[in-house]
Design an enzyme around this catalytic site. Sequence first.
Site, PDB file in Angstrom:
ATOM      1  N   LYS A 197       0.810  -1.229   0.000  1.00 52.50           N
ATOM      2  CA  LYS A 197       0.000   0.000   0.000  1.00 52.50           C
ATOM      3  C   LYS A 197       0.841   1.275   0.000  1.00 52.50           C
ATOM      4  CE  LYS A 197      -3.912  -2.257   2.217  1.00 52.50           C
ATOM      5  NZ  LYS A 197      -5.034  -2.118   3.117  1.00 52.50           N
ATOM      6  N   ASP A 209      -9.648   2.480   2.575  1.00 52.52           N
ATOM      7  CA  ASP A 209      -9.576   1.604   3.758  1.00 52.52           C
ATOM      8  C   ASP A 209     -10.228   2.245   4.979  1.00 52.52           C
ATOM      9  OD1 ASP A 209      -8.387  -0.746   2.966  1.00 52.52           O
ATOM     10  OD2 ASP A 209      -6.346  -0.044   3.296  1.00 52.52           O
TER      11      ASP A 209
END
Length: 529
Positions: free
Chosen positions: A316, A353
């Site tokens: 990420k 997220d």
Amino acid sequence: MELVVDSGLKKMEGETMRRNPTLICAPIMADSVDQMLILMQKAKSSGADLVEVRLDSLKSFNPRPDIDTIIRQSPLPTLFTYRPNWEGGQYAGDEMSRLEALQLAMELGADYIDVELKAIDEFNSVLHGNKSTKCKLIVSSHNYDNTPSAEDLGNLVARIQASGADIVKFATTAQDITDVARVFQITVHSQVSGVPIIAMVMGEKGLMSRILCPKFGGYLTFGTLEVGKVSAPGQPTIENLLNLYNFRQLGPDTRIFGIIGKPVSHSKSPLLYNEAFRSVGFNGVYLHLLVDDVANFFRTYASLDFAGFSCTIPHKEAALDCCDEVDPTAKSIGAVNCVVRRPDGKLFGCNTDYVGAISAIEEALQGSQPSISGSPLAGKLFVVIGAGGAGKALAYGAKEKGARVVIANRTYERAREIADVVGGQALSLAELNDFHPENGMILANTTSIGMQPRVDDTPISKEVLKYYTLVFDAVYTPKITRLLREAQESGAKIVTGVEMFIGQAYEQYERFTGLPAPKELFKNIMATY
């Protein structure tokens, strides 16, 4: 964005509409001819187009009667392979007997036979020029070590063509997912020159070569009847090809999406997105992408065909550095979990997220009594385990909602970095069991601790969980981790990773497709897995 129109689709016998002519071949490996015939019926009912009869798997073999029985009783067209151990098969006997059995299959009415490039000269001399017109000759080469350069692959294809092959077949091994790009390149080039080609990259990193055959023009792909019962590494099941990846609907204009991670095979994202794509007729396919080097991946797959990616552990943060433009929130977090390729080819990164996780945690805290003003996280002590991309996202989201944030990580220095950015406290993971300054805290695990297959692991001892009013775990395989089970037993509310997973997927789907997310469908899919 336009949706797919079904005009001009081909309908094949006993099939719903299909957009490509690429065949699905089921490898048949069994000890006896009788067992093979049972598996062939299963292959037909599973949706295969043809069967590969692996003669080298038979424990006893009487060539003429056995081949004759198989051809007469097979419910599907037959491809006969008699693979020697020097090319990855099980046959260790006399070479002339092996080639004569393949010649016999050709004579008795096989639809295809597979002969290795290393044996083709000898096989041609066995034929004496008496090649069947009905039977197509596949000449194959298998490399179990690596994937050669594009130039070497091109030379290999030329040698196979020159040997008299009706169909060229080669299989290589993926050392990196970027190896597959060279095989796609050769497949497309062969299409242009009119040579039917079967081109596979073996292993988990080569999976997309097997699924995307229809997009790039491969003649067939191999699909197994059961998980794990493969004739070469990395073969998907027929069930997954048809029902997970919508194989019959893929075509040259299909857009490719996927989840980039390491590990990645556990992810349920392909289940979610492919079902959603199918439900609205969106011309896309979503894959597992086992990636070692994100920057190299994006450099290699730079065409507009590769349209969007979800990013998971451990990529990420590295993915953010590959983006041409990053959403301000993602920039603050320092991680992206969604990358979209724009029409000009530029990569845009964002982070969904924290929205998914924080919303799910707030809903669980509020229960049936919505808060009159502000977030139920305001003023709470919010402990985040993990200092990776998801940990940063949750710390940022909790801080935005007014929580007091604590970061716990195996390495204290990493925890300190994030704590400094969000204005929180840092702990090493070892200190967490002794950290309970107050009751009513919130715990969020963003690491892979407790994920399959290590389901007995947990980041914190059960004794400490009584100090927490709510525990969240980003892991969703299994749905109820040991951490969540023990939290529930300790009286805490729990929020599963499934709820975060669905929440973060809404925005990604909309960014990928330009369509509203089918929220009920997402919930229903994840409720049944």
